[in-house]
Scaffold this active site. Structure first.
Site, PDB file in Angstrom:
ATOM      1  CD  GLU A 113      45.708  36.284  53.165  1.00 45.99           C
ATOM      2  OE1 GLU A 113      44.862  35.524  53.679  1.00 45.99           O
ATOM      3  OE2 GLU A 113      45.606  37.534  53.205  1.00 45.99           O
ATOM      4  CG  ASP A 149      42.405  40.820  48.102  1.00 43.61           C
ATOM      5  OD1 ASP A 149      43.334  41.004  48.909  1.00 43.61           O
ATOM      6  OD2 ASP A 149      41.235  40.583  48.464  1.00 43.61           O
ATOM      7  CG  ASN A 157      44.383  31.909  60.743  1.00 42.29           C
ATOM      8  OD1 ASN A 157      45.348  32.335  61.374  1.00 42.29           O
ATOM      9  ND2 ASN A 157      43.160  31.884  61.244  1.00 42.29           N
TER      10      ASN A 157
END
Length: 354
Positions: A228, A52, A191
């Site tokens: 995401e 990330d 999700n």
């Protein structure tokens, strides 16, 4: 006459060498075009075992880096005058998780931003008794150098629901600041979806949060139904939001949302969505699961750089979340004639040192 014969003989002898060299040069050029980046631009991976990744180039000339550590227990910060140099500097731990309660488990995806003269870090954290029930939190530091000073907890960013929320990023446009993040809607299967809202201050949203995207295409729904890791890029009269979908294995890939810079950002109809990935695993270069990206620029400020994580292998033993080898990578990308980014493919690894 003898001079002409010698010259012809020399040319005939050199011709095979010229042809071979031209072939080698063309192969190298083909590799560069195929990769979408000069081979010598950056030696990847930039930083090993940092997922990330977030790299921000500040006005002081430094690149600031943060990302998820394999232990998910702290937030580190490092800085360097060059992207490649980020691996050579000593990271500073600026915050550590609590022992229990909120902020005590799975510290994910920190980002550092400079807003109105202060530094802010956005990150997600869960609890030891609920390790995947994340919320978004903010840290603030008013020091000129964020490696120094004190980081103060500004608390949780409150959203519409008290549900799984991660990967907040922020950007300014036309005098307004916005937050984009991933969250679970209790009424939508899956999700996480992507949302946007205007901000009252760097740790508070105001007004209604708008859903920009939800997992719907096959590439977004492998293993998990996930949107995401949003990242914002403003270029060529457009605003792009890249994001990642599916489980964090070799199926992980990047999609993109696009809108005109003059559009109403809080209107979901303003945004168009790519139906297929814009960046994904590539067996030829040996890179798998590229995603959760950020954007920065080259040292001279003239070219755009895609920062992302990926693994050097496809098969994973156990839960991909606990495989530590998502490495931080960086590569220059180009632009298509229609003003959209061309990310190419993830380049092959060139560094083998520990």
């Amino acid at each position: 006459m003898k001079k002409i014969l010698r010259l012809l003989t020399f040319v005939l002898l050199m011709l095979p060498i010229i042809v071979i060299c031209s072939f080698i040069d063309q192969k190298g050029a083909d590799r560069a075009v195929f990769a979408g980046v000069k081979e010598s631009e950056y030696k990847n991976p930039i930083i090993k075992q940092r997922a990330d990744p977030w790299i921000y180039k500040h006005s002081d000339g430094y690149y600031y880096f943060t990302g998820s550590v394999p232990e998910y227990d702290r937030i580190e910060l490092r800085r360097s005058k060059t992207i490649q140099g980020l691996d050579k500097v000593q990271p500073v731990v600026i915050w550590t998780k609590r022992e229990s309660g909120p902020l005590s488990k799975h510290i994910w995806a920190p980002e550092i931003h400079h807003i109105n003269g202060k530094w802010y870090i956005y990150f997600a954290a869960a609890r030891t008794d609920a390790p995947f029930d994340h919320r978004i939190y903010v840290l603030e530091n008013d020091s000129e150098n964020p490696m120094l000073g004190t980081w103060v907890e500004k608390g949780q960013i409150k959203t519409k629901w008290e549900t799984f929320s991660i990967d907040a990023t922020t950007f300014e446009h036309n005098g307004k600041r916005y937050l984009v993040w991933a969250q679970k809607d209790p009424n939508i299967y899956g999700n996480s979806n992507l949302y946007i809202a205007e901000m009252e201050n760097p740790w508070t949203i105001k007004g209604e949060q708008i859903m920009l995207s939800k997992p719907e295409f096959p590439w977004e729904t492998i293993g998990f139904w996930v949107n995401e890791g949003p990242a914002v890029l403003k270029r060529n009269g457009k605003i792009f939001i890249t994001y990642s979908g599916s489980a964090t294995d070799a199926n992980y890939a990047m999609g993109m949302l696009t809108t005109d810079e003059s559009s109403e950002l809080l209107n979901s109809a303003s945004w168009s969505k790519s139906q297929s990935p814009v960046f994904q695993s590539n067996a030829k270069t040996g890179q798998y699961g590229p995603g959760h990206n950020s954007f920065t620029v080259t040292e001279d400020g003239n070219r755009d750089v895609l920062v992302y994580h990926a693994r050097d292998y496809k098969e994973i033993v156990g839960d991909p979340l606990y495989d530590p080898n998502r490495h931080t990578r960086a590569q220059v990308f180009t632009w298509n004639k229609d003003g959209t980014p061309n990310f190419g493919v993830p380049v092959a690894s060139e560094r083998s040192d520990p």
